[in-house]
Motif scaffolding. Sequence first.
Motif, PDB file in Angstrom:
ATOM      1  N   THR A 335       7.615 -10.970  -5.685  1.00 58.42           N
ATOM      2  CA  THR A 335       6.588 -12.004  -5.646  1.00 58.42           C
ATOM      3  C   THR A 335       5.383 -11.463  -4.899  1.00 58.42           C
ATOM      4  O   THR A 335       5.513 -10.959  -3.781  1.00 58.42           O
ATOM      5  CB  THR A 335       7.098 -13.274  -4.941  1.00 58.42           C
ATOM      6  N   ILE A 336       4.221 -11.560  -5.497  1.00 56.92           N
ATOM      7  CA  ILE A 336       3.000 -11.076  -4.844  1.00 56.92           C
ATOM      8  C   ILE A 336       2.366 -12.237  -4.099  1.00 56.92           C
ATOM      9  O   ILE A 336       1.931 -13.223  -4.695  1.00 56.92           O
ATOM     10  CB  ILE A 336       2.039 -10.472  -5.877  1.00 56.92           C
ATOM     11  N   ASP A 337       2.335 -12.103  -2.779  1.00 57.54           N
ATOM     12  CA  ASP A 337       1.813 -13.141  -1.889  1.00 57.54           C
ATOM     13  C   ASP A 337       0.645 -12.542  -1.114  1.00 57.54           C
ATOM     14  O   ASP A 337       0.838 -11.768  -0.178  1.00 57.54           O
ATOM     15  CB  ASP A 337       2.927 -13.606  -0.935  1.00 57.54           C
ATOM     16  N   LEU A 338      -0.564 -12.893  -1.520  1.00 61.21           N
ATOM     17  CA  LEU A 338      -1.743 -12.288  -0.912  1.00 61.21           C
ATOM     18  C   LEU A 338      -1.948 -12.707   0.545  1.00 61.21           C
ATOM     19  O   LEU A 338      -2.817 -12.160   1.226  1.00 61.21           O
ATOM     20  CB  LEU A 338      -2.998 -12.625  -1.728  1.00 61.21           C
ATOM     21  N   THR A 339      -1.139 -13.637   1.032  1.00 58.82           N
ATOM     22  CA  THR A 339      -1.218 -14.033   2.440  1.00 58.82           C
ATOM     23  C   THR A 339      -0.054 -13.471   3.250  1.00 58.82           C
ATOM     24  O   THR A 339       0.147 -13.855   4.395  1.00 58.82           O
ATOM     25  CB  THR A 339      -1.245 -15.569   2.568  1.00 58.82           C
ATOM     26  N   ARG A 340       0.733 -12.560   2.659  1.00 60.67           N
ATOM     27  CA  ARG A 340       1.904 -12.006   3.339  1.00 60.67           C
ATOM     28  C   ARG A 340       1.489 -11.349   4.658  1.00 60.67           C
ATOM     29  O   ARG A 340       0.550 -10.554   4.721  1.00 60.67           O
ATOM     30  CB  ARG A 340       2.599 -10.988   2.447  1.00 60.67           C
ATOM     31  N   GLN A 341       2.211 -11.661   5.711  1.00 57.75           N
ATOM     32  CA  GLN A 341       1.943 -11.094   7.036  1.00 57.75           C
ATOM     33  C   GLN A 341       2.994 -10.032   7.367  1.00 57.75           C
ATOM     34  O   GLN A 341       4.063  -9.972   6.769  1.00 57.75           O
ATOM     35  CB  GLN A 341       1.989 -12.205   8.102  1.00 57.75           C
ATOM     36  N   GLY A 342       2.705  -9.198   8.369  1.00 55.86           N
ATOM     37  CA  GLY A 342       3.660  -8.202   8.831  1.00 55.86           C
ATOM     38  C   GLY A 342       4.100  -7.270   7.730  1.00 55.86           C
ATOM     39  O   GLY A 342       5.288  -6.954   7.584  1.00 55.86           O
TER      40      GLY A 342
END
Length: 405
Positions: A335-342
């Motif tokens: 899943t591509i999550d442009l808000t992914r942190q760390g």
Amino acid sequence: MQRDSIPDHVPSALVSDFSLFTSPGMAPTANGDPHAAIARVHGMPHIFYSPFNTRDGRGTWVITRARDQRKVLEDIETFSSHRSIFSSALGEDWPMIPLELQPPAHGIFRALLDPLFTPRRVMALERNVRKQASALIDLIARMSTSCDVMKDFAIPFTVDVYLGVMGLSNSRSDVLIRWVSDLLHGNGVKRTEAAQSIVNFIDEVAAMRRKQPAADFMTFVVRAQVESRSLTNEEVRGIGVLFLIAGLDTVAAALGFDLAYLARNPEDQELLRREPDRIALAVEELLRAYSTVQIIRVATKDVDFEGVSIRKGDLVSCATMIANRDPAEFKCPDTIDLTRQGNRHIAFGYGPHLCLGANLARREIAIGVHEWLARIPTFRIKEGTAPITHGGHVFGVQNLILTWS
């Protein structure tokens, strides 16, 4: 698959026909997705042997877990990067520097070159990089409401950035593009001819800068000293070649995959238009999801690695696109999550050989995306066309026709 192509010490249970070059989804494919095609690897043994997993059809061990790839990449004494990848195309044996050097020489040259690519030095280049991106995109926007984004933007942009850092005009842009394409994707004859042309070009620029110094990369290199001596011609060549081939195809490919993703996902495209400050974070996620490089090391001795017997001379593949889809490392990795942190991806490698130009590449990609979104209206893949993607040593996308109103 022929057993005689597999070393005797490799157990049959650890042999797979998976290959980054020949498996389904890896050959040039319209509307393909080579990154999705690697998903099955994570259901296989954490280390397996692929008999045909290099450009020239040799076998490699494939490391699938991100944590195991980090172990390989940080142990440069056991897993060497010295393979003469470029010079072997000429029938020669000299290293690209510092990538193919071993300690202590690696540390000496890395210390010499690292200061050229610090975040501060990259910031000093940013104005020109942004100017190069905006000039290309403005030309596209004036000429049409559609373009082949690789041919018209991504590839010439990365070449123009390279030439700018070298202190050269973009008059050689087209020929450099052809040389790099032939080197990375051409047949044996074209590859050899391209390698020789690149060497001649680097030698020519070095000779020019010895006579006519300027405030640029090659002037620094030809004037540099290590251990109180000037660099040899071969060392200058090894540095120049690495800087040329490492930063062109990879950055252009990243931009292609990123713009293809945004074309297919208008909600994320709109998010970055509305909040451009998110672009730098989004680029990290896109680097993770669409990593482009297979890193290969060669074992310098027999070693038991995570329960697998690897022998001296074995090739070991740390394919970044596999590690960066590791479900043990990343939640919902597909899943591509442009808000992914760390986001602890290894798109630029890991350990002592972490990509020298990573800071510059990050900024090139972020600037390219930012300027594209700022200048081109909502875009999509042109109806009736299909981007062609491919796997291999460097994953890529071509024939990416975007259109907008």
